[in-house]
Each structure stands twice: as structure tokens, then as C-alpha cells.
Write a protein that holds these residues in place. Structure first.
Motif, PDB file in Angstrom:
ATOM      1  N   PRO A  22       0.922  -1.031  -0.066  1.00 13.62           N
ATOM      2  CA  PRO A  22      -0.171   0.249  -0.313  1.00 13.62           C
ATOM      3  C   PRO A  22       0.808   1.387  -0.086  1.00 13.62           C
ATOM      4  CG  PRO A  22       0.224  -1.062   2.113  1.00 13.62           C
ATOM      5  CD  PRO A  22       0.722  -1.551   1.330  1.00 13.62           C
ATOM      6  N   ALA A  23       0.460   2.131  -0.184  1.00 13.19           N
ATOM      7  CA  ALA A  23       1.212   3.698  -0.534  1.00 13.19           C
ATOM      8  C   ALA A  23       1.288   4.339   0.908  1.00 13.19           C
ATOM      9  CB  ALA A  23       0.514   4.389  -1.948  1.00 13.19           C
ATOM     10  N   THR A  24       1.796   4.968   1.067  1.00  9.26           N
ATOM     11  CA  THR A  24       1.548   5.528   2.459  1.00  9.26           C
ATOM     12  C   THR A  24       2.274   7.411   1.909  1.00  9.26           C
ATOM     13  OG1 THR A  24       4.270   4.991   2.330  1.00  9.26           O
ATOM     14  CG2 THR A  24       2.551   3.575   3.492  1.00  9.26           C
ATOM     15  N   LEU A  25       1.597   7.668   2.486  1.00  9.95           N
ATOM     16  CA  LEU A  25       1.679   9.000   2.935  1.00  9.95           C
ATOM     17  C   LEU A  25       1.871   9.415   4.315  1.00  9.95           C
ATOM     18  CD1 LEU A  25      -1.552   9.880   0.669  1.00  9.95           C
ATOM     19  CD2 LEU A  25       0.361  10.389   0.555  1.00  9.95           C
ATOM     20  N   SER A  26       2.710  10.789   4.047  1.00 10.29           N
ATOM     21  CA  SER A  26       2.714  11.349   5.596  1.00 10.29           C
ATOM     22  C   SER A  26       1.785  11.851   5.924  1.00 10.29           C
ATOM     23  CB  SER A  26       4.264  12.853   5.330  1.00 10.29           C
ATOM     24  OG  SER A  26       3.494  13.681   4.365  1.00 10.29           O
ATOM     25  N   ALA A  27       1.155  12.480   7.112  1.00 11.17           N
ATOM     26  CA  ALA A  27      -0.014  12.755   8.438  1.00 11.17           C
ATOM     27  C   ALA A  27      -0.063  14.818   7.614  1.00 11.17           C
ATOM     28  CB  ALA A  27       0.505  13.073   9.546  1.00 11.17           C
ATOM     29  N   GLU A  28       1.108  15.061   6.691  1.00 14.99           N
ATOM     30  CA  GLU A  28       1.192  16.097   6.153  1.00 14.99           C
ATOM     31  C   GLU A  28      -0.153  15.973   4.890  1.00 14.99           C
ATOM     32  OE1 GLU A  28       4.311  16.167   6.988  1.00 14.99           O
ATOM     33  OE2 GLU A  28       4.369  17.634   8.779  1.00 14.99           O
ATOM     34  N   ALA A  29       0.786  15.016   4.250  1.00 14.31           N
ATOM     35  CA  ALA A  29      -0.114  14.750   3.230  1.00 14.31           C
ATOM     36  C   ALA A  29      -1.283  14.453   3.350  1.00 14.31           C
ATOM     37  CB  ALA A  29       0.469  14.520   2.438  1.00 14.31           C
ATOM     38  N   ARG A  30      -2.015  13.641   4.329  1.00 14.35           N
ATOM     39  CA  ARG A  30      -3.544  13.304   4.465  1.00 14.35           C
ATOM     40  C   ARG A  30      -4.306  14.572   4.934  1.00 14.35           C
ATOM     41  NH1 ARG A  30      -0.943   8.870   6.787  1.00 14.35           N
ATOM     42  NH2 ARG A  30      -1.018   9.438   8.569  1.00 14.35           N
ATOM     43  N   GLU A  31      -3.531  15.451   5.467  1.00 18.63           N
ATOM     44  CA  GLU A  31      -4.591  16.607   6.176  1.00 18.63           C
ATOM     45  C   GLU A  31      -4.308  17.081   5.129  1.00 18.63           C
ATOM     46  OE1 GLU A  31      -6.442  19.632   8.268  1.00 18.63           O
ATOM     47  OE2 GLU A  31      -6.442  16.647   9.037  1.00 18.63           O
ATOM     48  N   ARG A  32      -3.818  17.817   4.125  1.00 19.64           N
ATOM     49  CA  ARG A  32      -3.858  18.514   3.085  1.00 19.64           C
ATOM     50  C   ARG A  32      -5.013  18.379   1.932  1.00 19.64           C
ATOM     51  NH1 ARG A  32       1.527  18.911   2.974  1.00 19.64           N
ATOM     52  NH2 ARG A  32       1.927  17.321   1.476  1.00 19.64           N
ATOM     53  N   ILE A  33      -4.711  16.614   1.809  1.00 20.65           N
ATOM     54  CA  ILE A  33      -5.848  16.444   0.615  1.00 20.65           C
ATOM     55  C   ILE A  33      -7.320  16.212   1.951  1.00 20.65           C
ATOM     56  CG2 ILE A  33      -6.810  13.658  -0.151  1.00 20.65           C
ATOM     57  CD1 ILE A  33      -3.663  13.465  -0.549  1.00 20.65           C
ATOM     58  N   ARG A  34      -7.330  15.846   3.097  1.00 15.66           N
ATOM     59  CA  ARG A  34      -8.833  16.336   3.652  1.00 15.66           C
ATOM     60  C   ARG A  34      -9.151  17.817   3.008  1.00 15.66           C
ATOM     61  NH1 ARG A  34     -11.237  17.239   8.723  1.00 15.66           N
ATOM     62  NH2 ARG A  34      -9.255  18.671   9.488  1.00 15.66           N
ATOM     63  N   GLN A  35      -8.329  18.049   3.815  1.00 13.62           N
ATOM     64  CA  GLN A  35      -9.161  19.967   3.655  1.00 13.62           C
ATOM     65  C   GLN A  35      -8.909  20.252   2.181  1.00 13.62           C
ATOM     66  OE1 GLN A  35      -9.079  22.599   5.957  1.00 13.62           O
ATOM     67  NE2 GLN A  35      -8.678  20.599   7.864  1.00 13.62           N
ATOM     68  N   LYS A  36      -8.209  19.578   1.114  1.00  6.17           N
ATOM     69  CA  LYS A  36      -8.853  20.152   0.053  1.00  6.17           C
ATOM     70  C   LYS A  36      -9.915  19.724  -0.251  1.00  6.17           C
ATOM     71  CE  LYS A  36      -7.572  21.740  -4.688  1.00  6.17           C
ATOM     72  NZ  LYS A  36      -7.525  22.945  -4.830  1.00  6.17           N
ATOM     73  N   ILE A  37     -10.953  18.301   0.705  1.00  4.52           N
ATOM     74  CA  ILE A  37     -11.547  17.937   0.082  1.00  4.52           C
ATOM     75  C   ILE A  37     -12.433  18.762   0.318  1.00  4.52           C
ATOM     76  CG2 ILE A  37     -13.453  15.800   0.123  1.00  4.52           C
ATOM     77  CD1 ILE A  37     -10.823  14.290  -0.333  1.00  4.52           C
ATOM     78  N   ILE A  38     -12.574  18.912   2.184  1.00  2.00           N
ATOM     79  CA  ILE A  38     -12.982  19.620   2.940  1.00  2.00           C
ATOM     80  C   ILE A  38     -13.865  21.242   1.378  1.00  2.00           C
ATOM     81  CG2 ILE A  38     -14.183  20.764   4.852  1.00  2.00           C
ATOM     82  CD1 ILE A  38     -12.329  18.452   5.983  1.00  2.00           C
ATOM     83  N   ASN A  39     -12.785  21.976   1.808  1.00  2.00           N
ATOM     84  CA  ASN A  39     -12.934  23.175   0.931  1.00  2.00           C
ATOM     85  C   ASN A  39     -13.750  22.669  -1.056  1.00  2.00           C
ATOM     86  OD1 ASN A  39     -11.604  24.484   3.116  1.00  2.00           O
ATOM     87  ND2 ASN A  39      -9.496  23.669   1.767  1.00  2.00           N
ATOM     88  N   GLU A  40     -13.371  21.978  -1.163  1.00  2.00           N
ATOM     89  CA  GLU A  40     -13.997  21.625  -2.789  1.00  2.00           C
ATOM     90  C   GLU A  40     -15.945  21.460  -2.602  1.00  2.00           C
ATOM     91  OE1 GLU A  40     -12.610  18.462  -5.298  1.00  2.00           O
ATOM     92  OE2 GLU A  40     -10.171  20.228  -5.791  1.00  2.00           O
ATOM     93  N   LYS A  41     -16.548  21.056  -1.822  1.00  2.04           N
ATOM     94  CA  LYS A  41     -17.421  20.940  -1.073  1.00  2.04           C
ATOM     95  C   LYS A  41     -18.447  21.819  -1.006  1.00  2.04           C
ATOM     96  CE  LYS A  41     -16.746  15.981   1.100  1.00  2.04           C
ATOM     97  NZ  LYS A  41     -17.521  15.444   2.100  1.00  2.04           N
TER      98      LYS A  41
END
Length: 80
Positions: A61-80
Motif C-alpha cells: 500500500p502507498a503511504t502518505l505522511s500525516a501532513e499530506a493526508r491533512e492537505r488532501i482532507r482539507q482540499k476535499i472539505i474546501n471543494e464541498k
């Protein structure tokens, strides 16, 4: 004419051969080119090595840093 490949054509067919079956003419064209072209034999070995490594790691499985996961989460939230 496929039987007399240029190096860039050979590289393209070698690379394509990992993703799909080459025709008989394409396979023989690459083989003939590789007999005569030492640099392309080297490219072919390197591509095979990279392909082998990629396949061996495809089940991990691909692993992402906690910072990368948080950036992705924020981007998804902001696009809603």
C-alpha cells in the motif's frame, strides 16, 4: 519499416511490451535491433529492471505522511 528500427522506436516498443503483447513483427524488429545496438540493450535491461521492481512493490500500500493526508482532507472539505 519496422524491421529497421531507430533507437527511439526500439525504446518505445520495449516499453510497450511490458503493457501489451507485441506483434510478431514488432518482437522480431526489437530483437534484431538489440542484436546490433549495445546502447539499446542497456536501455532494455534497465527498463526490465524497473518493471520488475514496480511489479514487486505493486502489492504494497502507498503511504502518505500525516501532513499530506491533512492537505488532501482539507482540499476535499474546501471543494464541498
Amino acid at each position: 519499416m519496422l524491421l529497421s528500427l531507430k533507437c527511439d522506436e526500439s525504446h518505445e516498443l520495449i516499453s510497450s511490451g511490458f503493457d501489451k503483447d507485441l506483434s510478431g513483427v514488432e518482437r522480431w524488429s526489437v530483437r534484431l535491433h538489440l542484436i546490433a545496438c549495445k546502447p539499446c540493450r542497456s536501455v532494455g535491461r534497465k527498463l526490465r529492471h524497473l518493471h520488475k521492481i514496480a511489479l514487486s512493490r505493486s502489492d504494497q500500500p502507498a503511504t502518505l505522511s500525516a501532513e499530506a493526508r491533512e492537505r488532501i482532507r482539507q482540499k476535499i472539505i474546501n471543494e464541498k
